[in-house]
Write a protein that holds these residues in place. Structure first.
Motif, PDB file in Angstrom:
ATOM      1  N   UNK A 125      -1.321  67.770 -33.066  1.00 40.33           N
ATOM      2  CA  UNK A 125      -0.475  68.909 -33.400  1.00 40.33           C
ATOM      3  C   UNK A 125      -1.214  70.167 -32.959  1.00 40.33           C
ATOM      4  N   UNK A 126      -0.593  70.970 -32.089  1.00 44.38           N
ATOM      5  CA  UNK A 126      -1.218  72.196 -31.581  1.00 44.38           C
ATOM      6  C   UNK A 126      -0.565  73.398 -32.240  1.00 44.38           C
ATOM      7  N   UNK A 127      -1.415  74.243 -32.807  1.00 38.86           N
ATOM      8  CA  UNK A 127      -0.968  75.523 -33.370  1.00 38.86           C
ATOM      9  C   UNK A 127      -1.432  76.614 -32.418  1.00 38.86           C
ATOM     10  N   UNK A 128      -0.472  77.367 -31.899  1.00 37.74           N
ATOM     11  CA  UNK A 128      -0.784  78.418 -30.922  1.00 37.74           C
ATOM     12  C   UNK A 128       0.074  79.639 -31.240  1.00 37.74           C
ATOM     13  N   UNK A 129      -0.356  80.456 -32.229  1.00 39.68           N
ATOM     14  CA  UNK A 129       0.449  81.602 -32.677  1.00 39.68           C
ATOM     15  C   UNK A 129       0.826  82.577 -31.559  1.00 39.68           C
ATOM     16  N   UNK A 130      -0.014  82.666 -30.524  1.00 38.06           N
ATOM     17  CA  UNK A 130       0.277  83.538 -29.385  1.00 38.06           C
ATOM     18  C   UNK A 130       1.542  83.088 -28.654  1.00 38.06           C
ATOM     19  N   UNK A 131       1.768  81.786 -28.647  1.00 45.22           N
ATOM     20  CA  UNK A 131       2.964  81.228 -28.027  1.00 45.22           C
ATOM     21  C   UNK A 131       2.864  81.075 -26.523  1.00 45.22           C
ATOM     22  N   UNK A 132       3.599  80.117 -26.002  1.00 47.80           N
ATOM     23  CA  UNK A 132       3.626  79.834 -24.573  1.00 47.80           C
ATOM     24  C   UNK A 132       5.049  79.461 -24.186  1.00 47.80           C
ATOM     25  N   UNK A 133       5.551  80.079 -23.126  1.00 43.89           N
ATOM     26  CA  UNK A 133       6.880  79.747 -22.608  1.00 43.89           C
ATOM     27  C   UNK A 133       6.788  78.394 -21.911  1.00 43.89           C
ATOM     28  N   UNK A 134       7.550  77.434 -22.385  1.00 40.84           N
ATOM     29  CA  UNK A 134       7.567  76.100 -21.792  1.00 40.84           C
ATOM     30  C   UNK A 134       8.821  75.967 -20.938  1.00 40.84           C
ATOM     31  N   UNK A 135       8.622  75.907 -19.643  1.00 40.98           N
ATOM     32  CA  UNK A 135       9.759  75.769 -18.735  1.00 40.98           C
ATOM     33  C   UNK A 135      10.180  74.318 -18.557  1.00 40.98           C
ATOM     34  N   UNK A 136       9.227  73.402 -18.713  1.00 43.24           N
ATOM     35  CA  UNK A 136       9.507  71.997 -18.471  1.00 43.24           C
ATOM     36  C   UNK A 136       8.486  71.161 -19.236  1.00 43.24           C
ATOM     37  N   UNK A 137       8.946  70.298 -20.142  1.00 46.26           N
ATOM     38  CA  UNK A 137       8.016  69.487 -20.928  1.00 46.26           C
ATOM     39  C   UNK A 137       7.335  68.405 -20.090  1.00 46.26           C
ATOM     40  N   UNK A 138       7.749  68.244 -18.844  1.00 43.16           N
ATOM     41  CA  UNK A 138       7.109  67.285 -17.947  1.00 43.16           C
ATOM     42  C   UNK A 138       5.979  67.918 -17.141  1.00 43.16           C
ATOM     43  N   UNK A 139       5.729  69.202 -17.346  1.00 39.46           N
ATOM     44  CA  UNK A 139       4.588  69.865 -16.707  1.00 39.46           C
ATOM     45  C   UNK A 139       3.409  69.828 -17.671  1.00 39.46           C
ATOM     46  N   UNK A 140       2.263  69.305 -17.213  1.00 39.83           N
ATOM     47  CA  UNK A 140       1.121  69.170 -18.118  1.00 39.83           C
ATOM     48  C   UNK A 140       0.480  70.520 -18.444  1.00 39.83           C
ATOM     49  N   UNK A 141      -0.201  70.527 -19.596  1.00 36.81           N
ATOM     50  CA  UNK A 141      -0.891  71.719 -20.076  1.00 36.81           C
ATOM     51  C   UNK A 141      -2.371  71.425 -20.275  1.00 36.81           C
ATOM     52  N   UNK A 142      -3.183  72.469 -20.168  1.00 41.05           N
ATOM     53  CA  UNK A 142      -4.558  72.448 -20.645  1.00 41.05           C
ATOM     54  C   UNK A 142      -4.551  73.190 -21.973  1.00 41.05           C
ATOM     55  N   UNK A 143      -5.119  72.583 -22.998  1.00 39.85           N
ATOM     56  CA  UNK A 143      -5.206  73.209 -24.314  1.00 39.85           C
ATOM     57  C   UNK A 143      -6.678  73.242 -24.714  1.00 39.85           C
ATOM     58  N   UNK A 144      -7.138  74.429 -25.092  1.00 38.62           N
ATOM     59  CA  UNK A 144      -8.523  74.621 -25.512  1.00 38.62           C
ATOM     60  C   UNK A 144      -8.518  75.145 -26.939  1.00 38.62           C
ATOM     61  N   UNK A 145      -9.419  74.633 -27.753  1.00 37.05           N
ATOM     62  CA  UNK A 145      -9.524  75.114 -29.126  1.00 37.05           C
ATOM     63  C   UNK A 145     -10.318  74.171 -29.990  1.00 37.05           C
ATOM     64  N   UNK A 146     -10.222  74.387 -31.283  1.00 38.41           N
ATOM     65  CA  UNK A 146     -10.972  73.595 -32.247  1.00 38.41           C
ATOM     66  C   UNK A 146     -10.113  72.454 -32.774  1.00 38.41           C
TER      67      UNK A 146
END
Length: 176
Positions: A125-146
C-alpha cells in the motif's frame, strides 16, 4: 578548506544518489519463495479472469488456493527500510485534482483485473499525499520511500506492507 568543499560535494552527491532497486522477492520469506516455485498452475477460467466482475472486491483471494497465495509473512529486515521499488499501480484514492494519493503497488501489470491477485506479501500500500497523475495503470512506476511491515485490508485487497512514498515517478525509456 578545499578538503571540506570536496567532502561536502561528495556527501551531497550521495544524498541524491539513486537507491538500488528492491526486488519483490526480497519482501517474501525464502520458504514462501520455495512454495511459490512448487505451486501448481492456477486457472484463470473465471468470470473475473474474463473481465466480468460479479461481486465486490476484485483483488480478494478466492478460497481453495495454495496457502502461499494468502501469505502475510514478511521479512523483518525490510521494516522501516528506505527502498526504491518498481511496480504497477492499483489506484484507491485520488485528490481533488485527480492525482492518485493512495494505491496498491503490485509486481506485475494487470493484477487489478486478473484472478488471483498477488499474495499480500507481494502487495504494498503506497501513501503519496503529493499525488501522481496516473494516465495508464499498465505503465510501471518507481516508488521511493520508507517501507513498513503493516497489514492492510480493504474491500479490494490485502497487503502485508505499506510505504510512505517520498517520490513516485513513471519508469522511462532511459531507466531500461
Amino acid at each position: 578548506m578545499r578538503r571540506l568543499l570536496f567532502s561536502l560535494l561528495l556527501l551531497s552527491g550521495f544524498a541524491h544518489a539513486q537507491l538500488p532497486e528492491t526486488d519483490w522477492l526480497s519482501l517474501m520469506p525464502k520458504s514462501d519463495q520455495k512454495a511459490l516455485e512448487e505451486m501448481p498452475e492456477i486457472s484463470h477460467n473465471t468470470p473475473e479472469g474474463d473481465g466480468t466482475f460479479t461481486s465486490k472486491g476484485g483483488l480478494k483471494q478466492e478460497k481453495g488456493l495454495p496457502a502461499v497465495m494468502y501469505s502475510t509473512r514478511t521479512v523483518a529486515a525490510m521494516d522501516n527500510k528506505n527502498i526504491r521499488i518498481g511496480g504497477y499501480p492499483v489506484p484507491l484514492e485520488t485528490d481533488a485534482k485527480g492525482r492518485a494519493t493512495l494505491f496498491f503497488l503490485v509486481p506485475y501489470p494487470g493484477a487489478c483485473i486478473h484472478v488471483p491477485p498477488p499474495p499480500p506479501n507481494q502487495m504494498v500500500l503506497v501513501r503519496y499525499p503529493k499525488g501522481l497523475k496516473l494516465n495508464d495503470i499498465y505503465n510501471p512506476l518507481w516508488v521511493t520511500g520508507t517501507l513498513k511491515v503493516e497489514k492492510v485490508s480493504n474491500d479490494l485487497a490485502d497487503a502485508a506492507y505499506a510505504l510512505d512514498a517520498s517520490n513516485v515517478r513513471a519508469v522511462t525509456e532511459a531507466d531500461l
